[in-house]
Write an enzyme that holds these catalytic residues in place. Structure first.
Site, PDB file in Angstrom:
ATOM      1  N   PHE A 285       0.848  -1.183   0.000  1.00 17.33           N
ATOM      2  CA  PHE A 285       0.000   0.000   0.000  1.00 17.33           C
ATOM      3  C   PHE A 285       0.889   1.240   0.000  1.00 17.33           C
ATOM      4  CE2 PHE A 285      -2.480  -3.152   2.572  1.00 17.33           C
ATOM      5  CZ  PHE A 285      -3.412  -3.438   1.584  1.00 17.33           C
TER       6      PHE A 285
ATOM      7  N   ARG B   4      -7.927 -11.830  10.261  1.00 18.59           N
ATOM      8  CA  ARG B   4      -7.731 -10.433   9.883  1.00 18.59           C
ATOM      9  C   ARG B   4      -6.912  -9.732  10.957  1.00 18.59           C
ATOM     10  NH1 ARG B   4      -8.174 -10.045   4.599  1.00 18.59           N
ATOM     11  NH2 ARG B   4     -10.316  -9.958   3.782  1.00 18.59           N
TER      12      ARG B   4
ATOM     13  N   GLU C 273      -0.264 -16.410  -1.282  1.00 23.12           N
ATOM     14  CA  GLU C 273      -0.661 -15.182  -0.621  1.00 23.12           C
ATOM     15  C   GLU C 273      -1.038 -15.431   0.842  1.00 23.12           C
ATOM     16  OE1 GLU C 273      -3.634 -13.068  -2.817  1.00 23.12           O
ATOM     17  OE2 GLU C 273      -2.453 -13.049  -4.672  1.00 23.12           O
TER      18      GLU C 273
END
Length: 207
Positions: A25, A75, A158
């Site tokens: 990011f 998460r 991933e």
């Protein structure tokens, strides 16, 4: 009728941009000023923005058997949640340069749930947190036979470890606002599905 906002992007003057962080990011510091409701311009100010880009999110629904498919995965942003960092979510993924959101939705359904829908319906798009991020999500409902769906999916390269669950729609809606689905994309998709459930069953609910 709701009127458009008074100002638009032409009423912002960007004075400078600086990249503070860039890997998967990017974070930028933007120097800017903008027009004020009372007239004139604001003072020069700095704002930091998390540049994440566009994404899609897809709720799986079987209108024949009235089943909803949701994925469960870890998460990191939910590490401090009382129920832990494994969340029930809708299928989701990032839109890469040159891709159309619907194509991404279909790709992610295969990768995260091993499901190919027979109908894909657009729900809406929204900005997830515009006070500090540019991320826009495009939401869809994917209709599919979920009677044999389930299991572990995701891309090993991933580090994805995704468990697909299929629940009776009544059970999901009974828990909708009870904290079981504590992320925006899932809540918006499920609330839309709750409102459109009977229509989808009427149109697509025949064996």
């Amino acid at each position: 009728m709701i009127k458009k906002p008074q100002f638009n992007c032409n009423d912002v003057e960007v004075l400078g941009r600086e990249t503070l962080y860039e890997r998967f990011f990017r974070v930028e510091k933007i120097s800017l000023r903008h027009k004020l409701f009372k007239g004139g311009w604001s003072k020069n100010m700095n704002r930091e923005i998390f540049l994440r880009g566009n994404a899609v999110a897809v709720v799986l629904y079987d209108p024949v058997h009235d089943l909803i498919g949701l994925i469960e995965q870890f998460r990191v942003g939910a590490m401090d949640e009382a129920n832990g960092p494994w969340l029930y979510e809708v299928v989701a993924g990032m839109v890469e340069e040159g891709e159309e959101p619907e194509a991404v939705a279909r790709r992610e359904l295969i990768e995260e749930a091993n499901v190919t829908p027979y109908h894909l319906e657009f729900i809406c798009d929204f900005l997830s947190s515009p006070g500090g991020s540019d991320e826009k999500l495009f939401l869809y409902c994917a209709l599919s036979d979920l009677t044999s769906a389930g299991g572990i999916h995701g891309l090993a390269d991933e580090n994805e470890d995704i468990n697909l669950h299929c629940f009776a729609a009544d059970d999901v809606f009974a828990e909708l606002l009870g904290g079981s689905f504590n992320n925006a994309a899932a809540l918006i998709c499920l609330q839309w599905l709750q409102m459109n459930r009977e229509r989808l069953r009427k149109i697509h609910g025949q064996e």
